[in-house]
Scaffold this motif. Structure first.
Motif, PDB file in Angstrom:
ATOM      1  N   PRO A 133      20.669  56.662  19.381  1.00 52.70           N
ATOM      2  CA  PRO A 133      21.360  57.209  18.039  1.00 52.70           C
ATOM      3  C   PRO A 133      22.830  56.902  18.257  1.00 52.70           C
ATOM      4  O   PRO A 133      23.276  57.455  19.532  1.00 52.70           O
ATOM      5  N   ALA A 134      23.347  56.985  17.519  1.00 51.18           N
ATOM      6  CA  ALA A 134      25.136  56.919  16.993  1.00 51.18           C
ATOM      7  C   ALA A 134      25.070  58.436  16.963  1.00 51.18           C
ATOM      8  O   ALA A 134      24.879  59.348  16.959  1.00 51.18           O
ATOM      9  N   LYS A 135      26.451  58.278  18.273  1.00 50.73           N
ATOM     10  CA  LYS A 135      26.739  59.753  18.514  1.00 50.73           C
ATOM     11  C   LYS A 135      28.093  60.152  17.557  1.00 50.73           C
ATOM     12  O   LYS A 135      28.492  59.130  17.020  1.00 50.73           O
ATOM     13  N   ALA A 136      28.130  61.249  16.729  1.00 51.58           N
ATOM     14  CA  ALA A 136      28.223  61.739  15.741  1.00 51.58           C
ATOM     15  C   ALA A 136      30.501  61.197  15.776  1.00 51.58           C
ATOM     16  O   ALA A 136      30.498  61.474  15.146  1.00 51.58           O
ATOM     17  N   GLU A 137      30.745  61.573  16.760  1.00 55.57           N
ATOM     18  CA  GLU A 137      32.331  61.114  17.043  1.00 55.57           C
ATOM     19  C   GLU A 137      32.070  59.577  16.737  1.00 55.57           C
ATOM     20  O   GLU A 137      33.353  59.282  16.069  1.00 55.57           O
ATOM     21  N   VAL A 138      31.262  59.057  16.652  1.00 56.96           N
ATOM     22  CA  VAL A 138      31.445  57.300  16.408  1.00 56.96           C
ATOM     23  C   VAL A 138      30.897  57.683  15.378  1.00 56.96           C
ATOM     24  O   VAL A 138      32.038  56.426  14.024  1.00 56.96           O
ATOM     25  N   MET A 139      29.853  57.617  14.959  1.00 46.12           N
ATOM     26  CA  MET A 139      29.243  57.711  13.312  1.00 46.12           C
ATOM     27  C   MET A 139      29.820  58.611  12.306  1.00 46.12           C
ATOM     28  O   MET A 139      29.779  57.924  11.162  1.00 46.12           O
ATOM     29  N   TYR A 140      30.840  59.079  12.758  1.00 43.47           N
ATOM     30  CA  TYR A 140      31.958  59.905  11.933  1.00 43.47           C
ATOM     31  C   TYR A 140      33.322  59.520  11.682  1.00 43.47           C
ATOM     32  O   TYR A 140      34.059  60.057  10.851  1.00 43.47           O
ATOM     33  N   SER A 141      33.664  58.185  12.699  1.00 38.99           N
ATOM     34  CA  SER A 141      34.950  58.291  12.734  1.00 38.99           C
ATOM     35  C   SER A 141      36.079  57.631  11.515  1.00 38.99           C
ATOM     36  O   SER A 141      36.873  57.740  10.893  1.00 38.99           O
ATOM     37  N   SER A 142      35.433  56.955  10.889  1.00 45.19           N
ATOM     38  CA  SER A 142      35.522  56.178   9.587  1.00 45.19           C
ATOM     39  C   SER A 142      35.101  57.074   9.098  1.00 45.19           C
ATOM     40  O   SER A 142      36.096  56.412   7.427  1.00 45.19           O
ATOM     41  N   ILE A 143      34.956  58.306   8.537  1.00 44.50           N
ATOM     42  CA  ILE A 143      34.981  58.473   6.608  1.00 44.50           C
ATOM     43  C   ILE A 143      35.713  59.412   6.292  1.00 44.50           C
ATOM     44  O   ILE A 143      35.800  59.004   5.199  1.00 44.50           O
TER      45      ILE A 143
END
Length: 85
Positions: A72-82
């Motif tokens: 699974p993608a790590k939250a810090e990566v997954m939400y980095s461009s939101i």
């Protein structure tokens, strides 16, 4: 290609905001069905169309398998461009 969602947004969405007539009309004019008919009319055999459909299904299944087997993608990566900084 334009598409149309025949079902609701989720399992809990019964899609009651459309009439049955609208759904039937959209199904008659479905882009995939119309393009399949054009291929047939232009001389593409049913076997060739089925082979193409199977190739697409295989590619989709490969993508699903890859996703299922990936971490699974790590939250810090997954939400980095939101959000903008």
């Amino acid at each position: 290609i334009l598409t149309y969602r025949f079902r609701g947004h989720s399992m809990s969405d019964p899609g009651k905001y459309r009439t049955q007539e609208e759904l039937e009309e959209r199904k008659r004019n479905d882009s995939v069905i119309l393009q399949r008919a054009k291929l047939t009319k232009s001389g593409v055999s049913e076997n060739e169309i089925q082979a193409l459909e199977q190739e697409v299904e295989n590619e989709i299944q490969d993508a699903v398998n890859f996703a299922d087997q990936s971490e699974p993608a790590k939250a810090e990566v997954m939400y980095s461009s939101i959000y903008a900084p």
